[in-house]
Design a protein around this motif. Sequence first.
Motif, short mmCIF file in Angstrom:
data_model
loop_
_atom_site.label_atom_id
_atom_site.label_comp_id
_atom_site.label_asym_id
_atom_site.label_seq_id
_atom_site.Cartn_x
_atom_site.Cartn_y
_atom_site.Cartn_z
N ARG A 1 11.84 3.55 6.86
CA ARG A 1 13.21 4.41 7.12
C ARG A 1 15.16 3.76 6.36
N ASN A 2 14.80 2.53 5.58
CA ASN A 2 16.03 1.69 4.92
C ASN A 2 15.39 1.97 3.41
N PHE A 3 14.05 2.23 2.93
CA PHE A 3 14.20 1.92 1.49
C PHE A 3 13.11 2.45 0.94
N ARG A 4 13.11 3.20 -0.17
CA ARG A 4 11.80 3.78 -0.56
C ARG A 4 11.19 2.62 -1.37
N LEU A 5 9.79 2.53 -1.61
CA LEU A 5 9.32 1.39 -1.17
C LEU A 5 8.42 2.12 -2.72
N LEU A 6 8.64 1.16 -3.79
CA LEU A 6 8.32 1.84 -5.55
C LEU A 6 7.25 0.39 -6.21
N PRO A 7 6.25 0.80 -6.71
CA PRO A 7 5.67 -0.07 -7.01
C PRO A 7 6.08 -1.26 -8.09
N PRO A 8 6.26 -2.14 -8.64
CA PRO A 8 6.35 -2.94 -10.05
C PRO A 8 5.67 -2.06 -10.99
N SER B 1 0.56 -1.25 -0.62
CA SER B 1 0.08 -0.09 0.35
C SER B 1 1.13 1.40 -0.21
N LEU B 2 1.67 0.87 1.00
CA LEU B 2 3.40 2.53 0.84
C LEU B 2 3.76 2.94 -0.33
N ALA B 3 3.79 1.09 -1.35
CA ALA B 3 4.62 1.64 -2.53
C ALA B 3 3.60 2.19 -3.72
N THR B 4 2.30 1.79 -3.92
CA THR B 4 1.18 2.49 -4.58
C THR B 4 0.94 3.41 -3.85
N ASN B 5 1.32 4.23 -2.87
CA ASN B 5 0.23 5.45 -2.27
C ASN B 5 2.12 6.19 -2.10
N THR C 1 -4.10 -0.80 7.21
CA THR C 1 -4.01 -1.62 6.38
C THR C 1 -4.89 -3.02 6.43
N LEU C 2 -4.92 -3.11 8.04
CA LEU C 2 -5.92 -3.84 8.42
C LEU C 2 -7.19 -3.44 7.67
N ARG C 3 -7.78 -2.35 7.35
CA ARG C 3 -8.81 -2.59 7.23
C ARG C 3 -9.69 -2.82 5.82
N LEU C 4 -9.09 -2.55 5.14
CA LEU C 4 -9.17 -3.19 3.51
C LEU C 4 -8.06 -4.51 3.63
N TYR C 5 -7.22 -5.19 4.14
CA TYR C 5 -6.32 -5.65 4.12
C TYR C 5 -6.80 -6.54 5.72
N PRO C 6 -7.96 -7.63 6.31
CA PRO C 6 -7.61 -7.86 7.62
C PRO C 6 -7.14 -9.53 7.58
N SER C 7 -6.50 -9.65 8.02
CA SER C 7 -5.22 -10.77 8.05
C SER C 7 -6.20 -12.12 7.87
N VAL C 8 -6.92 -11.24 9.55
CA VAL C 8 -8.13 -13.42 9.46
C VAL C 8 -9.46 -12.70 8.76
N PRO C 9 -9.90 -12.45 7.06
CA PRO C 9 -10.23 -11.63 6.44
C PRO C 9 -12.51 -12.66 7.30
N MET C 10 -12.13 -13.79 7.34
CA MET C 10 -13.58 -14.39 7.30
C MET C 10 -13.59 -15.17 8.72
N PHE C 11 -14.40 -15.32 9.93
CA PHE C 11 -13.95 -16.29 10.48
C PHE C 11 -15.39 -16.69 11.41
N TRP C 12 -15.89 -17.74 11.13
CA TRP C 12 -17.50 -18.60 12.19
C TRP C 12 -17.66 -18.96 13.21
N ARG C 13 -18.66 -18.66 12.96
CA ARG C 13 -19.41 -19.40 14.71
C ARG C 13 -21.07 -19.81 14.60
N ASP C 14 -20.40 -21.33 15.15
CA ASP C 14 -22.28 -22.04 14.64
C ASP C 14 -22.90 -21.10 16.33
N ILE C 15 -23.70 -21.22 15.74
CA ILE C 15 -25.82 -20.46 15.93
C ILE C 15 -26.17 -21.82 17.35
#
Length: 560
Positions: free
Chosen positions: A514-521, A371-375, A415-429
């Motif tokens: 701090r160490n790199f400028r991140l660039l898009p492909p 997201s940083l590389a593309t923004n 980042t976690l709003r757009l790309y939540p690491s756990v995108p779905m979880f399921w519960r028994d009702i």
Amino acid sequence: MGLAVTVLWVVGALALLQLLWSLRNRRLLQLANTLPGPRFLPVIGNFFSILANDFDFIKMVYAYRSRYGHLYRIWLGPACYINLSQAKDVETIMSSQKFIHKSRDYAHLHPWLGTGLLTSTGSKWFHRRRIITPTFHFRILDRFMDSFNRNSNLMVENMSKEDGRPAFDVHHYISLCTLDIICECAMGTKVNAQVNSTKQIDSPYVKAVNSMCWLVYFRGIRPWLFVDSIFNRTAQGKLFNSNLKTLHAMSKDVIRKRKLEYVEDRRRASAAAAQGNGPPAASRRAKGLPTPPVTRTESEVLEAKVDAATGLGPDEDNVYGRKKRSAFLDHLLELAETENLSDEDIREEVDTIMFEGHDTTAAALSFAAYSLATNQHVQDKLFDEMQHIFGDSDRDATYQDLADMKYLERVIKETLRLYPSVPMFWRDIREEVTLGSGFVLPAGSTACCNMYMLGRNPDAFEDPELFDPDRFLPDRWSGKHPFDYTPFSAGPRNCVGQKFAMLEMKVTLSKLVRNFRLLPPPQRFSLDLAVEVVLKSRSGVMLRVEKRALKPSKPSRNSA
Ligand code: HEM
């Protein structure tokens, strides 16, 4: 003729089964029919809709949201799944003490993770939660800063080989780093994944985890593969079993090594104590040994420091707050006798934490870097914040620095709003419940808490697909529903590792920027997102890096 008779028998038997099932599940069917959702066929449910969407969950959830809204039901065979993706609905499920039962979908993880904290339910879950929560308590976390800094430095060193070169998959470097971190911090053991792996030869553990996540997803939407004897005969089943060997060999090795060190540490400590010269508190803490109780004021100061550094509020569940704390695996080894934990019990928790503790943060960090590389404008603003805190120095981050990284905190949240690491979880009702939106979930259904669509809810977030960290500025955020943003879940089954994760991500991402400028492909590249337990990109997370010049500083002591 023979074939026709057989087909008739099979169809007849299926129709009879369906009829019996419908009679037994009348209330479930009746309530499910009041919910929006696609038409479905007897026995196979909505299997053809999944097929029509190329088994692509992300594509499917967008299509269904535009057709049916935030709540809809789909049938997978006789299983009724109800998708929830607005705050008032997920709140009913997440905040309840009743809906803590994981659905049958988690059974595909059992051969790997057993019924550890993530996958267990009922009294077993409660017992494990009581034991494990203190091992990620705020008082433990300050010991881990050194590991976060050291391993992030190594990641930067390894990634420097990519300086000025064509695009590469940043997830490769990041996942090795987060694996080293979780093994050191939680298991007290070094696995040196960053030293032992190269771009060509990935860590067998990381490779097996990625493959397993895909296989669990693959199996989860093909009901005929639920039968072990069928699955084990397929190519995917064979790969699954071979991955299992790799993963369990690694976790058993980690436990074996730590057990040896643990016995040796205890022997040395009691020898020193017998001579009247036990180690001072700091070195005892560093070794995970019990330390003298800290005063309440000291504890409060530390808690405030951790809260500021993570950007998260006080722990939701402080019920276990007064228990003695040591790092995760040592704690389990210590409690093995009193809490009746077998080797297998310890193994399933080690597998759970090794997986959840490294793959989730690796995903979030990779998507943040992308997201940083593309923004670039966001990256520039973040770099300014880093300059303000560190100048051109390459010194390590302290707790105070992390507390000052307010913009970085918003970048991680976005980042976690757009790309939540756990995108779905399921519960028994297990009992009927009326949701915030007024819809009724029938007993016998499965609630699917869809974090991916929750974060992209246009009613809650203006221009939801835009990467805009400042939407988390307090004045823009005020007035939002507290469950509009819950990437770590909430309530009794929330993420035990969320503060650990926030500290780790802040240290690692700040090092990267701090160490790199991140660039898009340069070529046309897009993420190919997939819900594979953890959110993944099947096309990799490609970007380029350009090294920035920093002034070497003296080694820091990493204390706040
Ligand atoms: C960006 C990082 C992370 C995110 C977004 C995240 C998110 C989540 C979510 C949404 C859940 C609830 C899952 C469910 O109900 O099925 C969860 C549970 C859990 N997480 Fe995390 N997690 C992260 C990092 C970590 C780390 C670093 C650890 C361990 C050190 C960890 C350990 C766990 C465990 C053990 C559970 C199960 C808790 C329970 O059911 O009682 N997570 N996490």
